[in-house]
Design an enzyme around this catalytic site. Structure first.
Site, mmCIF file in Angstrom:
data_model
loop_
_atom_site.group_PDB
_atom_site.id
_atom_site.type_symbol
_atom_site.label_atom_id
_atom_site.label_comp_id
_atom_site.label_asym_id
_atom_site.label_seq_id
_atom_site.Cartn_x
_atom_site.Cartn_y
_atom_site.Cartn_z
ATOM 1 N N CYS A 112 0.807 -1.227 0.000
ATOM 2 C CA CYS A 112 0.000 0.000 0.000
ATOM 3 C C CYS A 112 0.837 1.273 0.000
ATOM 4 C CB CYS A 112 -0.949 -0.003 1.187
ATOM 5 S SG CYS A 112 -2.107 -1.391 1.172
ATOM 6 N N HIS A 250 -2.446 7.195 2.851
ATOM 7 C CA HIS A 250 -3.018 5.933 2.391
ATOM 8 C C HIS A 250 -4.350 5.749 3.086
ATOM 9 C CE1 HIS A 250 -3.884 1.836 1.655
ATOM 10 N NE2 HIS A 250 -3.403 1.380 2.802
ATOM 11 N N ASN A 280 -10.195 0.695 1.277
ATOM 12 C CA ASN A 280 -8.738 0.613 1.134
ATOM 13 C C ASN A 280 -8.407 0.060 -0.250
ATOM 14 O OD1 ASN A 280 -6.033 -0.058 1.164
ATOM 15 N ND2 ASN A 280 -6.079 -1.026 3.180
#
Length: 327
Positions: A112, A250, A280
């Protein structure tokens, strides 16, 4: 020219919406429990024919159109992903072909944190070769989440975001920081499918091709390392937290994001987030949120924009840019 400008951006998310109400019914929990736990009300999931590469190509095409460029103008393509199109060749090969890229292509897998890693790599590459670069983050983690895994399924969504960098006279990078801690490699993992454990009928039957997460460990390390990288980047830039105009983290979990803001002292009103609508999206999360902020006119020339992320491994990274506006 030793500098650059972001002259194009774009995003791509699947049409299929998976709401927290739907997941609450599947897992026998209350919708409020999901939303309060992670801050996500809905996320997008790929359907038939949609893949990591197809979303990456669509986001990349939109970024190129915004920049007024075509694939033939791009000297280098970098695709950040942890959910590749297939084990070989790289996902960037599929995107390269689809967009008619003239130059080189390679993937970055820092989970990520991948988009930040890819962006910093692109900036460094441009200093050796000052020609346009297309940077894309794209992931399809709904395909790696075990349908029976409540903790991971409520978090993940699919999507891609892209930016085009073109050479310019102004140095836009105020500071950057990248880091990793391989001792945390087991906090989020997919055991099967690589050289350590090749895919077999047995590994599939055991569900070892799905991601496994240690939520508590991820949470603690995510906060610790994101705070660390932001502090080091701001210290390098000789800036105070309140001097950041926009922070694009993020988009993992609202509790993580709020904790990072609290520990770094960045004012909450500077936060750019779309977590509630997309979940996400891993490597896609930062460029998707950035693209939406740019489309909304929120980011203006001269603004100080901080991008910061973390990923499995663990990896982390941040880059602070002085925004140059659109040429």
């Amino acid at each position: 020219m030793s500098g650059f400008d972001v002259t194009g951006w774009g995003m791509s998310v699947p049409e299929r919406v998976v709401t927290s109400a739907q997941l609450a019914e599947r897992f026998g929990v209350d919708e409020h429990w999901i939303v309060s736990r992670c801050g996500i009300r809905e996320r997008r999931a790929v359907g038939p024919g949609q893949t990591t590469a197809s979303m990456a190509a669509q986001a990349g095409r939109r970024a190129l159109e915004r920049a007024g460029l075509g694939g033939k103008d791009i000297a280098h393509l970098i695709v950040a992903t942890a959910t590749p199109e297939q084990p070989s060749p790289a996902t960037s090969a599929f995107v390269h072909d689809e967009l008619g890229i003239a130059g080189s292509a390679h993937d970055v897998n820092s989970e990520c944190a991948g988009f930040v890693y890819a962006l910093v790599s692109a900036i460094a590459l441009m200093r050796m070769d000052p020609r346009p670069v297309l940077v894309i983050g794209s992931d399809t983690h709904t395909l790696t989440a075990d349908p029976a895994d409540r903790d991971l399924s409520i978090l993940v969504g699919d999507g891609a975001g892209a930016v085009v960098l073109e050479p310019g006279p102004v140095e836009r990078v105020l500071a950057w920081n990248l880091g990793a801690d391989g001792s945390c490699k087991n906090s989020l993992k997919v055991l099967a499918g690589g050289s350590r454990m090749p895919t077999t009928a047995q590994t599939v039957a055991q569900g070892l091709h799905y991601a496994q997460i240690n939520g508590n460990e991820i949470y603690l390390n995510a906060v610790r390392y994101t705070v660390r990288t932001i502090r080091e980047t701001l210290e390098q830039a000789k800036l105070q937290p309140h001097e950041v105009d926009h922070v694009v983290p993020h988009q993992a979990n609202i509790r993580i994001i709020n904790s990072v803001l609290a520990h770094t002292g960045i004012p909450a009103e500077r936060l750019v987030t779309n977590l509630e609508r997309y979940g996400n999206t891993a490597s896609g999360s930062i460029p998707i949120a950035l693209a939406e902020a740019l489309d909304a006119g929120r980011v203006r020339a001269g603004d100080k924009v901080l991008l910061a992320g973390f990923g499995a491994g663990m990896t982390w990274g941040s880059v602070l840019l002085e925004w140059g506006g659109v040429r």
